[in-house]
Enzyme design. Structure first.
Site, PDB file in Angstrom:
ATOM      1  CG  HIS A   1      -1.768   1.208   1.378  1.00 39.62           C
ATOM      2  ND1 HIS A   1      -3.108   1.231   1.055  1.00 39.62           N
ATOM      3  CD2 HIS A   1      -1.479   2.472   1.822  1.00 39.62           C
ATOM      4  CE1 HIS A   1      -3.598   2.439   1.277  1.00 39.62           C
ATOM      5  NE2 HIS A   1      -2.624   3.212   1.755  1.00 39.62           N
ATOM      6  CD  GLU A   2       1.675   3.716   3.735  1.00 39.00           C
ATOM      7  OE1 GLU A   2       1.972   4.778   3.131  1.00 39.00           O
ATOM      8  OE2 GLU A   2       0.639   3.603   4.410  1.00 39.00           O
TER       9      GLU A   2
ATOM     10  CG  HIS B   1       0.526   6.512  -0.726  1.00 36.92           C
ATOM     11  ND1 HIS B   1      -0.504   7.198  -1.326  1.00 36.92           N
ATOM     12  CD2 HIS B   1       0.012   5.962   0.411  1.00 36.92           C
ATOM     13  CE1 HIS B   1      -1.609   7.068  -0.593  1.00 36.92           C
ATOM     14  NE2 HIS B   1      -1.320   6.318   0.460  1.00 36.92           N
TER      15      HIS B   1
END
Length: 701
Positions: free
Chosen positions: A476-477, A480
């Site tokens: 997920h990170e 980004h």
């Protein structure tokens, strides 16, 4: 051309206590993250300063870089006011934004991440000083006039390219929401409110992560070991949600969430100031102000979206809560209190999987190798480990990655602060240190980002091993981070930056799409099979275990989604019309209406809800972004998640623009249709459809 210092250099300048491998040969990036690195004292190289900023080799450097940025700001303001209408106007405004944000973004990170309190304090002062300047600029009538002259000149404005026009409109929007149209007295009031909000936001954000204390003698001695000891006190800094002992979870929940009157006052003052500011500049509520320009457009549309989800899931949600109550009764037959408590069942028990059986396959190095392979196949991008220079990083266990494209070359840098430290924020998060933009000499200002996780440290006998949830958070990170790396916006003002109040940047309810989409890759066997292997034997993770893991995510999925709906609705109510009741009373009321578990007396969960700062009135963004990500995954990636052509199209349509293109147009370009609110709701609901009939415990399989 950049000169890379790869893993060979990393190991030659450091002591690698051990790189775990048996029959498996790790790739360079995997070896870099599976090695226990202890950097030696380097007496022969100059301290380059944090992130390579020489002034930040000492704490006094913050004032130096701050003053330089403020001086440059004054010069750019004078240029903007003299400049005739044209593309140069927007370019000067963007330089102005970049000059301030390069300092503010870095300080915003250091104030929460640096282990040295003196650095944190200095960076916090810098954040406030830069923020104060931004608010003054946003009410500078002459500066606004120079921009408005451009937008009012139809002949010149119509000839600008679409991105330049959008950036100009976004800059004007910043002026408008700051009250540029008000008289002098009210403009000054708006500035004062904004400055006060910066201070209140900082105070609330810091308090969200502060531990609570309780006397040792108040707790049974056998659970002391699960918490931090502080003299005669026990410090509790989180919910310990995955602790197997139900008493540990109950104590953590009740102590960590115990109300703090001072923080309660800060939050209520923060909400009050936001409301005053919104009304002062002409909005019905802060939510109306915050949602202008988003995909949702208005609070009414957000509430409709959330209510439709609630209605569609009502039957499933009730069944999920009944299932959870039965689980709690089965697991705690002698403790009926647990039946209706939010701390009664840990995720492993509820999801019917045993994380310890998965973790050996998810060493940190293996997961990084998987990400590297995925990005190479989708985008032609590689992650190369570099040795940080002396003074470049804030902790010795921070890794540095160069992100390199096979034809475009160096795209930017990712600093990986992955390991637990008591001084770190408990949330996994992503920070942009420097945004990308086109420079006057034709070069591109490379983005710099930091990923922060709270992973366990490696041991003498094993590398860092991730639970399935940790692995998914890592993906997920990294979503980004790659959004920042693959974006190639002409202007810094529309680069991908989250959690910052100094500029418009990427629209919030779109910004989570790339990170949530990565979660789908993280649970697809075709992706997992490329990297998940046992750190000792090299054996791949069995497909049956992956299938079980994917289906386990859907157990009580409706209840999980409804919890997010409850959070989002509470956020909307907090930022809607003022109510003559406390934030706790509002929370209790919303919980009764929108969530199936009862309120626990003498707790104030909202005081730990740090998203109220960066996502005020926008917490719904996670649900809307998940809906978009679900549609992109199913329509574009599901058949072949490693398809290069699809990856390139995804970059071209959605990642490359940052906030430089209207978000719904990006979604429409990728999906070849403009989705409705009903489409979003249906996408969320369809994700919860189970593909199984029964579950078998991993330990029994």
């Amino acid at each position: 051309m950049s000169v890379y210092r790869p893993l060979v250099c990393l190991l030659s300048h450091a002591t690698a206590a051990r790189v775990w491998r048996t029959v498996t040969t790790w790739s360079p990036v995997a070896a870099a993250f599976n090695a226990r690195v202890h950097r030696r004292l380097d007496l022969f190289h100059q301290n380059v300063g944090l992130f390579g900023v020489p002034e930040l080799s000492s704490v006094g450097g913050f004032e130096v870089v701050q003053d330089r940025a403020l001086q440059e700001t004054q010069q750019l303001v004078e240029q903007a006011c003299r400049c005739p209408p044209g593309v140069q106007t927007v370019e000067i405004f963007d330089k102005l934004s970049d000059s301030l944000c390069r300092v503010a973004d870095m300080a915003d990170f250091i104030k929460v991440a640096h282990p040295d309190p003196s650095y944190r304090e200095a960076s916090e002062r810098t954040c406030i000083n830069i923020g104060t300047m931004v608010e003054r600029l946003n009410t500078n009538v002459d500066l606004c006039k120079s921009l408005k002259d451009l937008l009012d000149n139809e002949e010149i404005f119509s000839k600008l390219d679409p991105e330049t026009r959008r950036v100009a409109e976004l800059f004007l929007f910043d002026f408008e929401i700051s009250g540029i149209h008000l008289d002098k007295k009210k403009r000054k009031e708006a500035v004062n409110l904004n400055v006060k909000l910066l201070d209140l936001s900082n105070q609330f954000l810091m308090s969200c992560h502060m531990p609570n204390r309780i006397e040792k003698r108040a707790l049974p001695e056998h659970i002391h070991q699960h918490f931090t000891k502080d003299g005669n006190y026990i410090q509790i800094g989180g919910l310990n949600a995955d602790a197997p002992d139900d008493l540990v979870r109950e104590v953590a929940y009740k102590v960590f969430l115990y109300p703090n009157e001072n923080v309660m006052h800060i939050l209520e003052e923060l909400l009050s100031c936001r409301d005053k500011l919104a009304r002062l500049v002409g909005y019905e509520s802060y939510a109306h102000r915050a949602l202008k320009g988003t995909m949702a457009k208005s609070p009414e549309a957000v509430m409709s979206f959330l209510q439709q989800i609630t209605d569609k899931l009502s039957d499933r949600t009730e069944k999920d809560f009944e299932m959870m109550r039965e689980m709690k009764t089965k697991l705690n037959p002698r403790n009926p209190v647990m039946r209706n408590s939010p701390f009664g069942v840990i995720r492993a028990e509820r999801f019917n999987i045993e994380p310890s059986l998965y973790s050996p396959y998810f060493s940190l190095g293996a997961c990084m190798e998987g990400l590297n392979g995925l990005f190479t196949q989708l985008y032609g991008v590689s992650l190369l480990a570099e040795q940080p220079s002396v003074g470049e990083v804030w902790s010795e266990d921070v890794r540095k990655l160069a992100v390199v494209h096979e034809t475009e070359g160096l795209l930017g840098y990712i600093y990986c602060d992955f390991f637990y430290r008591p001084d770190k924020p408990h949330q996994d998060c992503h920070f942009t240190i420097r945004g990308g933009r086109q420079l006057e000499d034709g070069q591109y200002q490379l983005p710099i980002v930091v990923l922060m996780l709270n992973l366990p440290h490696p041991t003498q006998s094993a590398p860092t091993l991730l639970s399935p949830g940790m692995m998914e958070n890592l993906f997920h990170e990294m979503g980004h981070a790659m959004h920042s790396m693959l974006g190639r916006t002409r202007y810094q003002h529309v680069t991908v930056i989250l959690f910052l109040s100094l500029g418009t940047r990427c629209v919030t309810d779109f910004a989570e799409v790339p990170s949530i989409l990565m979660e789908y890759f993280a649970t697809d066997y075709r992706v997992i099979s490329q990297f998940a292997r046992h750190y000792q034997t090299g054996q791949p993770l069995p497909q049956s275990m992956v299938a079980r893991l994917c289906e386990s995510k859907k157990v009580c999925g409706a209840a999980d989604t409804q919890l997010q709906v409850f959070y989002a609705i509470m956020d909307q109510v907090y930022h809607g019309k003022p109510q003559n009741r406390s934030t706790t009373d509002i929370m209790i009321d919303m919980q009764k209406k929108y969530y199936g578990l009862p309120y626990v007396t003498n707790t104030a969960w909202q005081l730990r809800f740090s998203h109220l700062v960066g996502y005020g009135a926008k917490y719904y963004s996670y649900l809307m972004s998940r809906a978009v990500a679900s549609m992109v995954w199913k329509q574009c990636f599901y058949k072949d998640p490693l398809n290069r052509e699809t990856g390139e199209r995804y970059r071209r349509e959605m990642l490359a623009h940052g906030g430089g293109k209207e978000p719904m147009l990006m979604v429409e370009g990728m999906l070849q249709k403009r989705p409705s609110i009903e489409d979003f709701v249906n996408a969320l609901v369809s994700d919860l459809e189970p593909d199984f009939e029964t579950f078998i415990m991993d330990s029994e399989g």
